[in-house]
Write a protein that holds these residues in place. Structure first.
Motif, PDB file in Angstrom:
ATOM      1  N   SER A   6     -81.635  25.439  13.047  1.00 20.40           N
ATOM      2  CA  SER A   6     -80.732  24.861  14.039  1.00 20.40           C
ATOM      3  C   SER A   6     -80.000  23.681  13.418  1.00 20.40           C
ATOM      4  CB  SER A   6     -81.511  24.392  15.273  1.00 20.40           C
ATOM      5  OG  SER A   6     -82.438  23.379  14.933  1.00 20.40           O
ATOM      6  N   GLY A   7     -78.878  23.311  14.010  1.00 22.80           N
ATOM      7  CA  GLY A   7     -78.106  22.178  13.512  1.00 22.80           C
ATOM      8  C   GLY A   7     -76.643  22.518  13.362  1.00 22.80           C
ATOM      9  N   ASN A   8     -75.952  21.666  12.622  1.00 24.07           N
ATOM     10  CA  ASN A   8     -74.512  21.796  12.420  1.00 24.07           C
ATOM     11  C   ASN A   8     -74.246  22.795  11.293  1.00 24.07           C
ATOM     12  OD1 ASN A   8     -71.808  21.288  12.797  1.00 24.07           O
ATOM     13  ND2 ASN A   8     -71.797  19.438  11.537  1.00 24.07           N
ATOM     14  N   ILE A   9     -74.611  24.034  11.527  1.00 18.77           N
ATOM     15  CA  ILE A   9     -74.644  25.044  10.474  1.00 18.77           C
ATOM     16  C   ILE A   9     -73.251  25.369   9.926  1.00 18.77           C
ATOM     17  CG2 ILE A   9     -75.231  27.452   9.987  1.00 18.77           C
ATOM     18  CD1 ILE A   9     -77.512  27.151  12.008  1.00 18.77           C
ATOM     19  N   ASP A  10     -72.233  25.353  10.754  1.00 20.79           N
ATOM     20  CA  ASP A  10     -70.900  25.784  10.331  1.00 20.79           C
ATOM     21  C   ASP A  10     -70.142  24.740   9.519  1.00 20.79           C
ATOM     22  OD1 ASP A  10     -71.207  28.251  11.569  1.00 20.79           O
ATOM     23  OD2 ASP A  10     -70.532  27.456  13.496  1.00 20.79           O
ATOM     24  N   ASP A  39     -76.606  13.968   4.959  1.00 21.44           N
ATOM     25  CA  ASP A  39     -77.187  14.785   6.021  1.00 21.44           C
ATOM     26  C   ASP A  39     -78.693  14.883   5.798  1.00 21.44           C
ATOM     27  OD1 ASP A  39     -74.665  15.224   7.071  1.00 21.44           O
ATOM     28  OD2 ASP A  39     -74.412  17.184   6.103  1.00 21.44           O
ATOM     29  N   LEU A  40     -79.427  15.212   6.854  1.00 23.13           N
ATOM     30  CA  LEU A  40     -80.879  15.326   6.781  1.00 23.13           C
ATOM     31  C   LEU A  40     -81.308  16.725   7.220  1.00 23.13           C
ATOM     32  CD1 LEU A  40     -83.718  14.085   6.423  1.00 23.13           C
ATOM     33  CD2 LEU A  40     -83.557  13.285   8.794  1.00 23.13           C
ATOM     34  N   TRP A  41     -82.060  17.384   6.341  1.00 25.62           N
ATOM     35  CA  TRP A  41     -82.616  18.707   6.629  1.00 25.62           C
ATOM     36  C   TRP A  41     -84.129  18.561   6.693  1.00 25.62           C
ATOM     37  CZ3 TRP A  41     -79.988  23.707   4.753  1.00 25.62           C
ATOM     38  CH2 TRP A  41     -80.744  24.839   5.079  1.00 25.62           C
ATOM     39  N   VAL A  42     -84.718  18.876   7.835  1.00 23.44           N
ATOM     40  CA  VAL A  42     -86.159  18.754   8.041  1.00 23.44           C
ATOM     41  C   VAL A  42     -86.777  20.137   8.203  1.00 23.44           C
ATOM     42  CG1 VAL A  42     -87.991  17.919   9.573  1.00 23.44           C
ATOM     43  CG2 VAL A  42     -86.010  16.464   9.069  1.00 23.44           C
ATOM     44  N   ASP A  57     -79.879  16.924  10.936  1.00 24.28           N
ATOM     45  CA  ASP A  57     -78.657  17.711  10.893  1.00 24.28           C
ATOM     46  C   ASP A  57     -78.979  19.198  10.794  1.00 24.28           C
ATOM     47  OD1 ASP A  57     -76.433  15.594  10.681  1.00 24.28           O
ATOM     48  OD2 ASP A  57     -77.876  14.950   9.168  1.00 24.28           O
ATOM     49  N   PHE A  58     -80.113  19.499  10.144  1.00 21.37           N
ATOM     50  CA  PHE A  58     -80.627  20.863  10.063  1.00 21.37           C
ATOM     51  C   PHE A  58     -82.132  20.805  10.294  1.00 21.37           C
ATOM     52  CE2 PHE A  58     -76.977  20.528   7.238  1.00 21.37           C
ATOM     53  CZ  PHE A  58     -76.155  21.521   7.745  1.00 21.37           C
ATOM     54  N   PHE A  59     -82.632  21.762  11.037  1.00 22.01           N
ATOM     55  CA  PHE A  59     -84.055  21.742  11.388  1.00 22.01           C
ATOM     56  C   PHE A  59     -84.610  23.154  11.384  1.00 22.01           C
ATOM     57  CE2 PHE A  59     -87.503  22.207  14.408  1.00 22.01           C
ATOM     58  CZ  PHE A  59     -88.334  21.119  14.127  1.00 22.01           C
ATOM     59  N   MET A  60     -85.777  23.295  10.752  1.00 24.94           N
ATOM     60  CA  MET A  60     -86.510  24.556  10.844  1.00 24.94           C
ATOM     61  C   MET A  60     -87.996  24.228  10.937  1.00 24.94           C
ATOM     62  SD  MET A  60     -86.110  25.993   6.942  1.00 24.94           S
ATOM     63  CE  MET A  60     -86.987  25.293   5.526  1.00 24.94           C
ATOM     64  N   LEU A  81     -76.296  25.192   1.664  1.00 22.73           N
ATOM     65  CA  LEU A  81     -76.666  24.281   0.578  1.00 22.73           C
ATOM     66  C   LEU A  81     -75.534  24.128  -0.435  1.00 22.73           C
ATOM     67  CD1 LEU A  81     -80.338  25.486   0.065  1.00 22.73           C
ATOM     68  CD2 LEU A  81     -79.618  23.299   1.036  1.00 22.73           C
ATOM     69  N   ASN A  82     -74.728  25.161  -0.591  1.00 26.12           N
ATOM     70  CA  ASN A  82     -73.626  25.104  -1.555  1.00 26.12           C
ATOM     71  C   ASN A  82     -72.550  24.098  -1.168  1.00 26.12           C
ATOM     72  OD1 ASN A  82     -74.706  26.938  -3.334  1.00 26.12           O
ATOM     73  ND2 ASN A  82     -73.612  28.704  -2.482  1.00 26.12           N
ATOM     74  N   HIS A  83     -72.591  23.613   0.044  1.00 22.06           N
ATOM     75  CA  HIS A  83     -71.642  22.579   0.476  1.00 22.06           C
ATOM     76  C   HIS A  83     -71.909  21.250  -0.215  1.00 22.06           C
ATOM     77  CE1 HIS A  83     -69.064  20.332   3.318  1.00 22.06           C
ATOM     78  NE2 HIS A  83     -70.018  19.422   3.275  1.00 22.06           N
ATOM     79  N   TYR A  84     -73.152  21.038  -0.650  1.00 22.04           N
ATOM     80  CA  TYR A  84     -73.577  19.712  -1.122  1.00 22.04           C
ATOM     81  C   TYR A  84     -73.404  19.538  -2.632  1.00 22.04           C
ATOM     82  CZ  TYR A  84     -75.325  19.336   3.572  1.00 22.04           C
ATOM     83  OH  TYR A  84     -75.396  19.289   4.937  1.00 22.04           O
ATOM     84  N   HIS A  85     -73.112  18.302  -3.030  1.00 22.22           N
ATOM     85  CA  HIS A  85     -72.936  17.951  -4.430  1.00 22.22           C
ATOM     86  C   HIS A  85     -74.224  17.421  -5.042  1.00 22.22           C
ATOM     87  CE1 HIS A  85     -68.275  17.547  -4.299  1.00 22.22           C
ATOM     88  NE2 HIS A  85     -68.686  18.330  -3.337  1.00 22.22           N
TER      89      HIS A  85
END
Length: 242
Positions: A6-10, A39-42, A57-60, A81-85
């Motif tokens: 869940s989160g701001n996936i798009d 962003d924070l992915w948990v 921002d992302f949660f599973m 994940l490819n969005h991130y540097h």
């Protein structure tokens, strides 16, 4: 079993990501204080419903350690994940604020580092002397960054995830990802002294190490020995400051 995200996936918000596996005693509230450029992915391994989801921002919800969880994320949501540097893969108990984390990402950009970590404050656990904060330097080029909170340039993490086996949950992972960077790591790997964090002692958390609940130490050591032999990884050089 399919794990949902869940989160701001798009449309992720930032160029930078902090990824963690978090239990019910995590210190995530520190990370959310101050200026944030990430962003924070948990990946939640506890038993309460939707814990931390409102702050992520992302949660599973997935049992297991942070690198196996990250490997799972690569297998299922590599497009996100490819969005991130750059990605910081952090233990959930680390004490550092959002401003400190944000500055780490800025330093990575400034020096084009492949891999870095904040130095460890002496008030917390020091597993490797080289990682202890040096008050007389701002940053040291090294051949070692501990598995506790490594920050990767994204392409270097991609390369490691292609060879990583999630059977390894802790012990030896740092030597494995460092091996994946070789041979030209001099000047590309660093410990940042002007940004430090606290790695709490086990007694500060009630004496129980969460990783021991995932996999006992003899098994972690046995798995590392097997991986080390399989991939011809050496620890003989020890830790070095350049």
């Amino acid at each position: 079993m399919t794990i949902s995200l869940s989160g701001n996936i798009d449309s992720p918000n930032s160029r930078y990501l902090v990824f963690t596996s978090a239990g019910d005693n995590a210190n995530l509230h520190y990370w959310l204080k101050g200026y944030r450029n990430f962003d924070l992915w948990v990946s939640y391994y506890g038993d309460k419903k939707n814990n931390y989801e409102d702050h992520s921002d992302f949660f599973m919800a997935k049992k297991g350690g942070k690198f196996p969880a990250l490997h799972y994320a690569y297998q299922h949501w590599e497009n996100i994940l490819n969005h991130y540097h750059a990605i910081l893969v952090m233990d959930d108990d680390i004490i550092i604020d959002g401003s400190g984390i944000s500055r780490l990402f800025d330093i990575r950009d400034q020096y084009d580092l492949w891999l870095l970590q904040p130095a460890f404050d002496r008030r917390g656990k020091i597993s490797h002397p080289i990682t202890q904060v040096n008050p007389f330097t701002s940053m040291r080029y090294t051949n070692f960054v501990e598995v506790t909170c490594p920050l990767f340039r994204k392409d270097k993490l991609d390369a490691f995830m292609k060879v990583y086996d999630p059977v390894l949950v802790g012990w030896g992972i740092d030597w494995w990802y460092l091996d994946s960077l070789k041979p030209d790591i001099k000047g590309k790997v660093a410990i940042v002294d002007k940004i430090s964090c606290i790695n709490p002692y086990d007694w500060m958390k009630g004496g129980q190490r969460e990783i021991d609940l995932l996999q006992d130490m003899p098994t972690r050591i046995k798995n590392w020995k097997s991986i080390k032999e399989q991939h011809h990884i050496s620890e003989e050089q020890g830790t070095v400051e350049f």
